[in-house]
Design an enzyme around this catalytic site. Structure first.
Site, PDB file in Angstrom:
ATOM      1  N   HIS A  33       0.854  -1.187   0.000  1.00 41.70           N
ATOM      2  CA  HIS A  33       0.000   0.000   0.000  1.00 41.70           C
ATOM      3  C   HIS A  33       0.885   1.230   0.000  1.00 41.70           C
ATOM      4  O   HIS A  33       1.938   1.229   0.638  1.00 41.70           O
ATOM      5  CB  HIS A  33      -0.916   0.023   1.232  1.00 41.70           C
TER       6      HIS A  33
ATOM      7  N   ASP B  90      -8.052  -5.161  -0.265  1.00 38.07           N
ATOM      8  CA  ASP B  90      -8.553  -5.973  -1.378  1.00 38.07           C
ATOM      9  C   ASP B  90      -8.208  -7.454  -1.246  1.00 38.07           C
ATOM     10  O   ASP B  90      -8.690  -8.267  -2.023  1.00 38.07           O
ATOM     11  CB  ASP B  90      -7.989  -5.445  -2.702  1.00 38.07           C
TER      12      ASP B  90
END
Ligand code: CMC
Length: 427
Positions: free
Chosen positions: A306, A363
């Site tokens: 991320h 996700d």
């Protein structure tokens, strides 16, 4: 600490004020940089650049903290419902019961789409990706609602907000129904926001749709977890498009396109496809770990890493637990979940991932829940968009209310210097 940053260029020293956020984040205010020094900054991917000041979402990537308007994501996911969170994000405070009822009633008044939109939907091939269809239909709403929002009028702004909150779930459901060849339908005033979404998506023309509380809770939680994430790619897109004073629907449509990419919201589809591919390849997670680490191989472990989190994505923790619960409650056993857990275990112990602080993101597990709920893989990113809608609206509204200037970055030109025109075609 002094509240001034000093910059030396050659022999000259310049001073710039520091700005402090409410969580003690520090920024150097370089508004006057180019005027005073003649230089600009360069920061590909904006890894160090704050594009705005915002009071909506706080994220500490090192500590793994996410809060909407001061409330921890863990508490919101546990105790609030999606519409309440949407109101909180957009208007800044939790609604009273009366405010929430009015908000929902106003949304329901708008939860109808001009019948001519069906003609546009009709023109798309059945195999079109739902994200492309959703982005186009959202953009088409501008044609059916041509008057621009007067952002100086709270009433006008409110009308635009309830309009899109009402119509968007209809468009989402229709993209799915188009794909499945089902007649286009509408929700009901008797149902809640999330209940209507499920009903519109799954109701068969020859049957009642029985709402399952497990599905309602799971979707509610997923939508809350996706509702905002400060200045990510799609949100920055919405703000920058809106900064030209393009309308709300046009800005949102651009945000949907930005979300579609596999490095952003499209990762939830990519994760499931990756897990399926690993399963089809005999479940050898080590082989895929090696591929992810090989610099000559473009493969990345989807659902890992991320830009901001250098720790566990707090949303991933909640979703992982929810995936276990939802699958057990729905009585679904999915071998993909075991592959995902195996990959996570290996990655968390692997030096490559440890060194780069790569952890599972939101996700990684969400697709497993969506699949257990019967949502087709190509709709996963659409579900993300449905959740992110209030965040995009809140950020767009904040940007317009703060009268931010048009977003227009600078560049450092690296092309040819002047060269005289000598045509290459003989005339
Ligand atoms: N698999 C393997 N290596 C990775 C991965 C990954 N998923 N993510 C980052 N790296 C490596 C990358 O190769 C680089 O290595 P090196 O320093 O040796 O060159 C290092 O980690 C830093 O990566 P980066 O690409 O510079 O980091 P970034 O902040 O620009 O990218 C990211 C962040 C999310 C785009 C990236 O981690 C990624 O591509 N992840 C996979 C896609 C994904 O899951 N996206 C969903 C993000 S969360 C939800 C959302 O935003 O919508």
């Amino acid at each position: 600490m002094s509240d001034i940053a000093k910059l030396q260029i050659g022999e000259s020293t310049y001073e710039f004020p520091l700005i402090k956020g409410t969580e003690n984040e520090t920024a150097i205010d370089i508004k006057t940089l180019r005027d005073t020094t003649g230089a600009v900054t360069i920061d590909p991917g904006f890894k160090n650049t704050g594009s705005c000041q915002s009071a909506i979402t706080f994220l500490d990537g090192e500590k793994g903290i996410l809060r909407y308007r001061g409330y921890a994501i863990e508490e919101l996911a546990e105790k609030a419902d999606f519409l309440e969170v949407a109101y909180l994000l957009i208007f800044g405070e939790l609604p009273t019961e009366e405010q929430l009822n009015k908000f929902y009633s106003d949304i329901l008044d708008q939860a109808i789409v001009d019948d001519d939109v069906k003609k546009i939907l009709d023109a798309f091939p059945k195999n079109a990706h739902p994200m492309g269809v959703l982005s186009s239909l959202t953009s088409a709403l501008t044609a059916f609602n041509p008057s621009s929002v007067n952002v100086d009028s709270e009433e006008d702004m409110y009308k635009a907000i309830v309009k899109i909150m009402g119509k968007f779930p209809v468009l989402v459901a229709w993209t799915l129904r188009k794909k499945q060849g089902l007649p286009l339908n509408y929700g009901s005033r008797k149902l809640g926001y999330v209940e209507n979404i499920l009903t519109m998506m799954f109701q068969k023309p020859n049957d009642e749709y029985e709402l399952n509380p497990i599905m309602i809770n799971a979707l509610d939680k997923l939508l809350i977890l996706h509702a905002d994430h400060e200045q990510n790619c799609s949100t920055s897109t919405v703000r920058i498009v809106g900064s030209s004073h393009a309308g709300l629907f046009a800005s949102l449509s651009a945000g949907i396109s930005a979300l579609w990419g596999p490095l952003h919201g499209g990762a939830n589809q990519a994760v499931l496809e990756m897990l399926e591919a690993i399963k089809a390849d005999g479940g050898d997670t080590k082989k895929y770990m090696a591929k992810a680490k090989d610099k000559n191989d473009p493969f990345r472990l989807m659902g890992f890493g991320h830009r901001v989190y250098k720790n566990f994505d707090p949303r991933a923790r909640i979703i992982k637990k929810a995936a276990d619960e939802v699958l057990a409650d729905l009585g679904v056993s999915d071998p993909i979940l075991d592959i995902a857990k195996g990959l996570e275990r290996e990655a968390l112990e692997d030096q490559y991932f440890v060194d780069r602080k790569l952890y599972p993101n939101v996700d990684f597990y969400s697709g497993i829940i969506y699949r257990a709920m019967g949502i087709p893989v190509e709709m996963f990113t659409v579900m993300f968009a449905l959740g992110r809608l209030p965040g995009w609206i809140a950020q767009w509204r904040e940007m317009r209310l703060r009268k931010e200037p048009i977003g227009r970055p600078r560049q450092v030109y690296t092309g040819y210097n002047y060269r005289p025109f000598v045509g290459k075609i003989n005339k």
